[in-house]
Scaffold this motif. Sequence first.
Motif, mmCIF file in Angstrom:
data_model
loop_
_atom_site.group_PDB
_atom_site.id
_atom_site.type_symbol
_atom_site.label_atom_id
_atom_site.label_comp_id
_atom_site.label_asym_id
_atom_site.label_seq_id
_atom_site.Cartn_x
_atom_site.Cartn_y
_atom_site.Cartn_z
ATOM 1 N N GLY A 168 0.792 -1.197 0.000
ATOM 2 C CA GLY A 168 0.000 0.000 0.000
ATOM 3 C C GLY A 168 0.837 1.264 0.000
ATOM 4 N N ALA A 169 0.191 2.409 0.143
ATOM 5 C CA ALA A 169 0.902 3.692 0.161
ATOM 6 C C ALA A 169 1.695 3.833 1.460
ATOM 7 C CB ALA A 169 -0.085 4.824 -0.016
ATOM 8 N N TYR A 170 2.849 4.525 1.315
ATOM 9 C CA TYR A 170 3.718 4.729 2.482
ATOM 10 C C TYR A 170 3.129 5.858 3.318
ATOM 11 C CZ TYR A 170 7.920 5.619 5.239
ATOM 12 O OH TYR A 170 8.808 5.787 6.272
ATOM 13 N N GLU A 171 2.865 5.580 4.588
ATOM 14 C CA GLU A 171 2.153 6.530 5.438
ATOM 15 C C GLU A 171 3.012 7.743 5.805
ATOM 16 O OE1 GLU A 171 1.144 4.673 9.097
ATOM 17 O OE2 GLU A 171 3.047 3.564 9.244
ATOM 18 N N HIS A 172 4.326 7.621 5.790
ATOM 19 C CA HIS A 172 5.203 8.736 6.180
ATOM 20 C C HIS A 172 5.874 9.402 4.974
ATOM 21 C CE1 HIS A 172 4.746 7.511 10.344
ATOM 22 N NE2 HIS A 172 5.170 6.274 10.047
ATOM 23 N N ALA A 173 5.335 9.207 3.790
ATOM 24 C CA ALA A 173 5.964 9.760 2.578
ATOM 25 C C ALA A 173 5.930 11.277 2.584
ATOM 26 C CB ALA A 173 5.268 9.214 1.337
ATOM 27 N N VAL A 174 4.794 11.877 2.946
ATOM 28 C CA VAL A 174 4.677 13.343 2.932
ATOM 29 C C VAL A 174 5.595 13.959 3.983
ATOM 30 C CG1 VAL A 174 3.077 15.266 3.231
ATOM 31 C CG2 VAL A 174 2.308 13.182 2.091
ATOM 32 N N ARG A 175 5.663 13.350 5.119
ATOM 33 C CA ARG A 175 6.517 13.911 6.187
ATOM 34 C C ARG A 175 7.998 13.875 5.792
ATOM 35 N NH1 ARG A 175 6.873 11.642 12.463
ATOM 36 N NH2 ARG A 175 8.556 13.064 13.125
ATOM 37 N N GLU A 176 8.424 12.749 5.216
ATOM 38 C CA GLU A 176 9.841 12.650 4.825
ATOM 39 C C GLU A 176 10.181 13.623 3.699
ATOM 40 O OE1 GLU A 176 10.781 8.620 3.954
ATOM 41 O OE2 GLU A 176 10.783 7.986 6.049
ATOM 42 N N ARG A 177 9.275 13.802 2.768
ATOM 43 C CA ARG A 177 9.533 14.756 1.695
ATOM 44 C C ARG A 177 9.593 16.185 2.212
ATOM 45 N NH1 ARG A 177 12.122 12.384 -2.225
ATOM 46 N NH2 ARG A 177 11.201 10.321 -2.637
ATOM 47 N N PHE A 178 8.702 16.499 3.169
ATOM 48 C CA PHE A 178 8.727 17.840 3.748
ATOM 49 C C PHE A 178 10.026 18.102 4.514
ATOM 50 C CE2 PHE A 178 7.682 20.712 7.303
ATOM 51 C CZ PHE A 178 7.362 21.846 6.567
ATOM 52 N N GLU A 179 10.484 17.129 5.254
ATOM 53 C CA GLU A 179 11.754 17.304 5.974
ATOM 54 C C GLU A 179 12.931 17.429 5.019
ATOM 55 O OE1 GLU A 179 12.046 14.042 8.630
ATOM 56 O OE2 GLU A 179 10.550 14.825 10.059
ATOM 57 N N ARG A 180 12.889 16.696 3.895
ATOM 58 C CA ARG A 180 13.984 16.832 2.930
ATOM 59 C C ARG A 180 13.974 18.223 2.301
ATOM 60 N NH1 ARG A 180 17.773 14.696 -0.124
ATOM 61 N NH2 ARG A 180 17.846 15.173 -2.369
ATOM 62 N N CYS A 181 12.778 18.748 2.017
ATOM 63 C CA CYS A 181 12.718 20.101 1.469
ATOM 64 C C CYS A 181 13.247 21.126 2.460
ATOM 65 C CB CYS A 181 11.257 20.430 1.078
ATOM 66 S SG CYS A 181 10.673 19.482 -0.339
ATOM 67 N N LEU A 182 12.972 20.939 3.737
ATOM 68 C CA LEU A 182 13.517 21.844 4.740
ATOM 69 C C LEU A 182 15.047 21.763 4.783
ATOM 70 C CD1 LEU A 182 11.020 21.451 7.735
ATOM 71 C CD2 LEU A 182 11.209 23.348 6.131
ATOM 72 N N ASP A 183 15.574 20.544 4.660
ATOM 73 C CA ASP A 183 17.037 20.395 4.674
ATOM 74 C C ASP A 183 17.677 21.105 3.478
ATOM 75 O OD1 ASP A 183 16.822 18.926 6.953
ATOM 76 O OD2 ASP A 183 16.887 16.973 5.953
ATOM 77 N N LEU A 184 17.059 20.957 2.308
ATOM 78 C CA LEU A 184 17.621 21.609 1.119
ATOM 79 C C LEU A 184 17.480 23.128 1.184
ATOM 80 C CD1 LEU A 184 16.332 19.186 -1.675
ATOM 81 C CD2 LEU A 184 18.578 19.257 -0.606
ATOM 82 N N TYR A 185 16.454 23.600 1.884
ATOM 83 C CA TYR A 185 16.217 25.040 1.942
ATOM 84 C C TYR A 185 17.043 25.724 3.023
ATOM 85 C CZ TYR A 185 13.758 29.402 2.905
ATOM 86 O OH TYR A 185 13.467 30.726 3.151
ATOM 87 N N LEU A 186 17.152 25.078 4.174
ATOM 88 C CA LEU A 186 17.803 25.718 5.310
ATOM 89 C C LEU A 186 19.297 25.415 5.401
ATOM 90 C CD1 LEU A 186 15.059 25.099 8.033
ATOM 91 C CD2 LEU A 186 15.494 27.186 6.719
ATOM 92 N N CYS A 187 19.734 24.283 4.929
ATOM 93 C CA CYS A 187 21.152 23.910 5.056
ATOM 94 C C CYS A 187 21.949 24.493 3.889
ATOM 95 C CB CYS A 187 21.309 22.386 5.077
ATOM 96 S SG CYS A 187 20.504 21.602 6.470
ATOM 97 N N PRO A 188 22.940 25.355 4.167
ATOM 98 C CA PRO A 188 23.733 25.926 3.058
ATOM 99 C C PRO A 188 24.659 24.871 2.457
ATOM 100 C CG PRO A 188 24.645 26.607 5.156
ATOM 101 C CD PRO A 188 23.393 25.858 5.473
ATOM 102 N N ARG A 189 24.940 25.044 1.178
ATOM 103 C CA ARG A 189 25.823 24.131 0.463
ATOM 104 C C ARG A 189 26.885 24.957 -0.276
ATOM 105 N NH1 ARG A 189 20.756 22.467 -1.003
ATOM 106 N NH2 ARG A 189 21.027 23.176 -3.143
ATOM 107 N N VAL A 190 28.081 24.493 -0.221
ATOM 108 C CA VAL A 190 29.222 25.150 -0.874
ATOM 109 C C VAL A 190 29.941 24.115 -1.719
ATOM 110 C CG1 VAL A 190 31.383 26.418 -0.538
ATOM 111 C CG2 VAL A 190 29.472 26.780 1.019
ATOM 112 N N MET A 191 30.311 24.523 -2.938
ATOM 113 C CA MET A 191 31.043 23.604 -3.812
ATOM 114 C C MET A 191 32.519 23.598 -3.431
ATOM 115 S SD MET A 191 31.520 23.665 -7.946
ATOM 116 C CE MET A 191 29.919 22.972 -8.278
ATOM 117 N N LYS A 192 33.070 22.432 -3.292
ATOM 118 C CA LYS A 192 34.492 22.253 -3.033
ATOM 119 C C LYS A 192 35.205 21.913 -4.330
ATOM 120 C CE LYS A 192 34.505 20.832 1.810
ATOM 121 N NZ LYS A 192 34.932 19.772 2.774
#
Length: 850
Positions: free
Chosen positions: A405-429
């Motif tokens: 069946g559908a994964y019950e925590h799919a929306v929560r995990e996607r939302f947390e990943r979007c927060l990580d990509l938005y709030l965590c800075p990234r620098v190219m080495k």
Amino acid sequence: SDDDGDDSSSVYDSGVEEQEVDEEYDSDAPESASDSEDIDDDDDDDDDDDDDDDDDDENGEDFEDQGSSDDEDDILQDQIKAAKLQDDDESEDELEIIEDFETIPRSFAEPKSFKRNKDGKVMPGQALDDKIDEDINDPAVAQLMHTDDLSSDDEDIEGEGNRIGRVPLHWYDEYDHIGYNVHGKKITKQSAKGDAGDLLDKALQNQDDIEKKKYVVYDALNDTDIELTERQLQIIRRVQAGAFAHPEHDANPDYIAYYSGVDQQISGINSDRHEPKARFQPSKYEKAQVRQLLKKLQDGVITMDYLTGKVRDMNDVNRKKKDGDTDKPFMMWTGDEEDELYFRKGPMHIAAPKLAPPTHAESYNPPEEYLPTEEDIKQWEEMDVKDRPHGLLIPKKFNNLRSVGAYEHAVRERFERCLDLYLCPRVMKRRLNIDPESLVPSLPKASDLRPFPTSKCIEYETPYDGDQVPMIRCLTVSPDGQYLASGASDGFVRIWEVQTGRLLKSWDVSSLVAKSGIVIRDGDEKDDQSNQNIVKPVVSIEWNPNRSHHCILAAVGKCAVVIATGTGGQYDAELTEALLAAASSCAGDGKNIKNAKAKKSVTWKSIRSDELEGDGTPISAFGGTCGPVVALYMTKDVAAVKWHKKGDYFLTVSPKAMAASVLIHQLNKAASQQPFSKNKGGEVQRACFHPNKPFLFVATKENIRVYHLVKQSLVKRLLSGCKWISSIDIHPSGDHVIVGSLDRRMVWFDLDLSATPYKTLRYHEKALRHVSFHPRYPLMASSSDDGSVHVFHSMVYSDLMRNPLIVPVKILRGHSVVDKLGVIACAFHPTQPWLFSAGADGKIHLYQDI
């Protein structure tokens, strides 16, 4: 105090002297071993550092640059701190004046050279740059050429000519004069050919001149008629014809041949020689060109069209091939994408990090070991989400994929990943693509740095009595390179012939000094007759660097002995006799020493001929005196002797003598001086003179002090970073110093750069015993207790912007290790790239460039 100095033994003699010595410096021990009696108190706090285990794993066959260790840096920092504390206590009365110390180099008049004529004879009074031309030196011809070059002012010496300058002459048409002379008088018009004369008179005058063959020209400035001479007419005709004005001038003179030898045409040398055979053989250069073209043709660099001349440049052919080849494979990823993104204008786009791939626990049919029990599920619920093994996921098993069946925590995990990509800075080495080989310094090949010693050619066998072979403690070579002198542990000084290996002379210096009976004792020293009967080894020996002075200096026990070698010619023997005249007449009462301090520390006593054993026949027919001449008795054992470059002054080093550890002696006057009033920096191990300046280098266990003998001041203190210095040598230029130590280091100092080492070389496995520069070639060598001698190419440039080039080129082996002692001494040949080595096995080897 003297008690402390007597309790500790000299490190240079550790392991070399008899087994009775209690203390011995172990070169195999770790560098951080505590040595409270030998090392100064300043280094006691830092002796508990970690052992440097990497030094024991070094391979002696190949060179390996090991860099600097943390222990070495700590030692150097401690020495710098100790040097700053000693500068505060420095006194100005430490160094005394050295009397009659010559600082101006001697100069000799250069011989004059003369030219030679065809017959090969010297032409007196003619220098090399003078040109002999008899025609030009003719007085008549010179007078003619000088007269023709005179100007009008030179011809009018009395000043009667017209001196109106650039004033137009038509201004004087209405007057009866043409101008004024130098005295201010008017010059009247008197010529018949001038404008004032009659035309009829002019015609008659011209006719008379033609009949008399006179050529008269009119001088308008002075209003006079000038008759041209034959000489002037000839010059005018030559100028009109385009020739040189003076008929005496030779435009193409004959070549004057200057001969420095015999004229080949007159003597007939090589007149009957045949043509060389090489002119009838094919050219090797053309053969090499053909071979090179064939090689390029086989490799495809050139084609037959290029050889036949159809194509002039192969670059055009390669360019056409490059433009036409579209099917050639190419690299899709070259590694330049990161640089393009980095230097692109605008905000940098950085891709989001990828998610981790799914594991077995996320499968719809996981293995049984991944399925949790009820107890595991309860335990996971009590834990935080980030501490759970699979996060929010609980592994479950399904029969087929349709049952999932559908994964019950799919929306929560996607939302947390979007927060990580938005709030965590990234620098190219940026990844550095550096070739490791490019970081290694490029050194030239050893074959390109020849000449240097490569092979053992001659072995000098030392004669001995008994079962034990005497150790060769020191070596020295005569300035002309013909003789070799060695000092051994049996107290003998031997002179060898370099080319043949023949033993020429030998003197038992140890027994000779013991027979004299002169002993200078300190207050705390007791009489011990048994110590006087012990054979003392010759620990240091050096030949007089002056080619005209044929004598050597040897250190044995508490004495320094001057020995006349008897190897000089007729004139050199007279100079050597004059040099040793004052020393050979010393009675041992100290009257020849004027310095009060030195009189307590040294005594000169001449050695009579009847005290010598064996014949005193010199090696050369004009050798003169041969054998020991004078002995200098010190209060303590002498560890080293060193000559000044001029061959008159020499110094002795006695490490246990405190303030009198360094004494400077003058052989010409049989005088001695004590330059230091007190001992600073610990026991003195070595000392030497600067090759061309009045500087004195004094090496203690850890530092090297440079003193100015004329200004009586300390010039510089060199911090070596070593624990125990064993040898020192100065480059012939005087700007570089190398130091060898018992902790396996060879340190290079650049005196113009810094007081710290320029380079520290650690290629030996055991303690270094001797280091040396070659006096002519860019070579240096170091000998060690591991039984090897390392040869380095050490090029020093005259350009101050270029660093010295130090390249290891050869490891010379051949000596065996006896009682943990290997090669004790080494010496370079003065004129050839040869090296002499002496070892504890009693052998002397000569290595040559073959």
